[in-house]
Design a protein around this motif. Structure first.
Motif, PDB file in Angstrom:
ATOM      1  N   MET A 111      -5.145  -4.912  -5.400  1.00 55.24           N
ATOM      2  CA  MET A 111      -4.393  -5.731  -6.350  1.00 55.24           C
ATOM      3  C   MET A 111      -3.226  -6.375  -5.604  1.00 55.24           C
ATOM      4  O   MET A 111      -2.694  -5.807  -4.639  1.00 55.24           O
ATOM      5  N   THR A 112      -2.851  -7.562  -6.019  1.00 56.12           N
ATOM      6  CA  THR A 112      -1.701  -8.282  -5.461  1.00 56.12           C
ATOM      7  C   THR A 112      -0.893  -8.773  -6.641  1.00 56.12           C
ATOM      8  O   THR A 112      -1.311  -9.684  -7.355  1.00 56.12           O
ATOM      9  N   MET A 113       0.290  -8.157  -6.864  1.00 51.08           N
ATOM     10  CA  MET A 113       1.012  -8.358  -8.115  1.00 51.08           C
ATOM     11  C   MET A 113       2.468  -8.746  -7.854  1.00 51.08           C
ATOM     12  O   MET A 113       3.106  -8.224  -6.935  1.00 51.08           O
ATOM     13  N   ARG A 155       0.812  -1.218   0.000  1.00 50.10           N
ATOM     14  CA  ARG A 155       0.000   0.000   0.000  1.00 50.10           C
ATOM     15  C   ARG A 155       0.848   1.271   0.000  1.00 50.10           C
ATOM     16  O   ARG A 155       0.533   2.245   0.677  1.00 50.10           O
ATOM     17  N   ASN A 156       1.914   1.249  -0.802  1.00 46.73           N
ATOM     18  CA  ASN A 156       2.759   2.432  -0.964  1.00 46.73           C
ATOM     19  C   ASN A 156       2.816   2.933  -2.397  1.00 46.73           C
ATOM     20  O   ASN A 156       3.161   4.088  -2.631  1.00 46.73           O
ATOM     21  N   ALA A 157       2.510   2.091  -3.363  1.00 45.04           N
ATOM     22  CA  ALA A 157       2.713   2.451  -4.769  1.00 45.04           C
ATOM     23  C   ALA A 157       1.954   3.716  -5.149  1.00 45.04           C
ATOM     24  O   ALA A 157       2.448   4.534  -5.937  1.00 45.04           O
ATOM     25  N   HIS A 158       0.766   3.919  -4.586  1.00 48.34           N
ATOM     26  CA  HIS A 158      -0.002   5.115  -4.921  1.00 48.34           C
ATOM     27  C   HIS A 158       0.711   6.387  -4.477  1.00 48.34           C
ATOM     28  O   HIS A 158       0.411   7.473  -4.984  1.00 48.34           O
ATOM     29  N   ASN A 211      -6.972   9.950  -4.662  1.00 48.24           N
ATOM     30  CA  ASN A 211      -7.953   9.148  -3.929  1.00 48.24           C
ATOM     31  C   ASN A 211      -7.368   7.847  -3.378  1.00 48.24           C
ATOM     32  O   ASN A 211      -8.062   7.063  -2.744  1.00 48.24           O
ATOM     33  N   GLY A 212      -6.070   7.593  -3.654  1.00 46.62           N
ATOM     34  CA  GLY A 212      -5.392   6.424  -3.094  1.00 46.62           C
ATOM     35  C   GLY A 212      -5.451   5.174  -3.946  1.00 46.62           C
ATOM     36  O   GLY A 212      -4.759   4.204  -3.651  1.00 46.62           O
ATOM     37  N   TYR A 213      -6.246   5.172  -4.996  1.00 42.55           N
ATOM     38  CA  TYR A 213      -6.373   4.006  -5.870  1.00 42.55           C
ATOM     39  C   TYR A 213      -5.522   4.203  -7.134  1.00 42.55           C
ATOM     40  O   TYR A 213      -5.368   5.328  -7.625  1.00 42.55           O
ATOM     41  N   ILE A 214      -5.013   3.112  -7.677  1.00 40.28           N
ATOM     42  CA  ILE A 214      -4.259   3.170  -8.929  1.00 40.28           C
ATOM     43  C   ILE A 214      -4.679   2.020  -9.838  1.00 40.28           C
ATOM     44  O   ILE A 214      -5.243   1.024  -9.393  1.00 40.28           O
ATOM     45  N   VAL A 267       1.216  -4.860  -3.147  1.00 41.19           N
ATOM     46  CA  VAL A 267      -0.215  -4.836  -2.838  1.00 41.19           C
ATOM     47  C   VAL A 267      -0.630  -3.375  -2.769  1.00 41.19           C
ATOM     48  O   VAL A 267       0.035  -2.572  -2.100  1.00 41.19           O
ATOM     49  N   ASP A 268      -1.701  -3.010  -3.459  1.00 43.76           N
ATOM     50  CA  ASP A 268      -2.185  -1.628  -3.352  1.00 43.76           C
ATOM     51  C   ASP A 268      -3.655  -1.555  -3.730  1.00 43.76           C
ATOM     52  O   ASP A 268      -4.228  -2.509  -4.255  1.00 43.76           O
ATOM     53  N   HIS A 269      -4.223  -0.396  -3.438  1.00 44.39           N
ATOM     54  CA  HIS A 269      -5.641  -0.148  -3.697  1.00 44.39           C
ATOM     55  C   HIS A 269      -5.886  -0.100  -5.201  1.00 44.39           C
ATOM     56  O   HIS A 269      -5.244   0.657  -5.916  1.00 44.39           O
ATOM     57  N   ARG A 270      -6.841  -0.871  -5.675  1.00 43.65           N
ATOM     58  CA  ARG A 270      -7.047  -1.057  -7.114  1.00 43.65           C
ATOM     59  C   ARG A 270      -8.199  -0.211  -7.648  1.00 43.65           C
ATOM     60  O   ARG A 270      -9.339  -0.324  -7.209  1.00 43.65           O
TER      61      ARG A 270
END
Length: 271
Positions: free
Chosen positions: A264-266, A154-157, A198-201, A184-187
């Protein structure tokens, strides 16, 4: 001769049973780290949304790996990774730059919270190595080619807009050939235009960035998906638990019922 055959068959059967037993039990040391008494009840309540066993298994984190946890924040995953890697591996916590120039409030607060965690239980956290991960310029966070896995939760955004190339190239340098990055990040939905802040990517945005900088997309998982997340929160993803930012007591039950964000989990592999 018949006795020898019977004995051999029995040995093979017992061996097969033993292997089946191990497979059924899964990764015992990882289970033990997740179930450790050092983890608070509050942190355990998030397991249902963050799925640590399934997530770390998908990323292929082994007990003897050298692992970088990028910007560990309050250390939710550190509480699992530190005891799991303590005896045979190495955990490097890559915090934000501690240069003399002032950090943004949330960055400096994150570093301080992480340090408090490490200080709270030396038996668990004394072996955690601290490094700095810059966003504005490429930094050396470990010896080149020395790291097996880099984990980013949850840092990529944040870093996508703060120096993505610097971050990814620093990871690439630190990893061994064939090393893994797990993110892992907000999708955000693929067919929806992105809303900055908004924190999503978008998944594809992340795939494009990583593949442009020396990584191969190795697959994704729906482990951390949440189809109940409508993603239309006026103040962004932080209105969902665990933050529940800006919500009144009357509003909270509805957001708690949604649960944590759709994620997402990539997995990516260094070329």
């Amino acid at each position: 001769m018949k006795t020898l055959v019977k004995t051999s068959l029995l040995t093979l059967m017992l061996g097969a049973l033993s292997i089946s037993s191990v497979n059924a039990q899964g990764n015992g040391p990882l289970r033990a780290a997740i179930d450790g008494e050092h983890r608070s009840d509050l942190d355990r309540t998030r397991d249902v949304y963050r799925n640590p066993y399934e997530t770390l298994t998908f990323f292929g984190v082994e007990q003897d790996d050298t692992v970088i946890e990028a910007w560990p924040g309050g250390g939710w995953y550190t509480q699992i990774l530190a005891p799991y890697l303590q005896d045979h591996g190495t955990l490097i916590g890559a915090t934000y730059d501690r240069s003399p120039e002032p950090l943004a409030g949330w960055m400096s607060g994150s570093n301080a919270t992480f340090q408090r965690l490490l200080d709270s239980n030396p038996d668990v956290y004394d072996d955690v190595v601290i490094a700095e991960q810059l966003t504005q310029a490429q930094s050396r966070i470990a010896a080149p080619g020395s790291v097996d896995v880099i984990l980013d939760f949850r840092n990529a955004h944040n870093w996508i807009g703060m120096g993505a190339e610097s971050v990814i190239m620093a990871w690439h340098e630190a990893l061994k050939p064939g090393g893994t990055v797990g993110i892992v990040d907000h999708r955000w939905d693929a067919d929806e235009a992105a809303i900055p802040g908004n924190g999503y990517i978008h998944e594809q945005q992340l795939i494009d960035l990583m593949t442009e900088h020396g990584f191969t997309f190795a697959g994704s998982s729906e482990i951390n998906a949440n189809p109940n997340d409508p993603k239309n929160h006026p103040d962004g993803v932080w209105m969902l638990p665990p933050n529940l930012r800006g919500l009144s007591a009357e509003q909270r039950p509805a957001f708690l019922a949604i649960g944590e964000s759709d994620r997402m989990t990539m997995k990516f592999i260094k070329n």
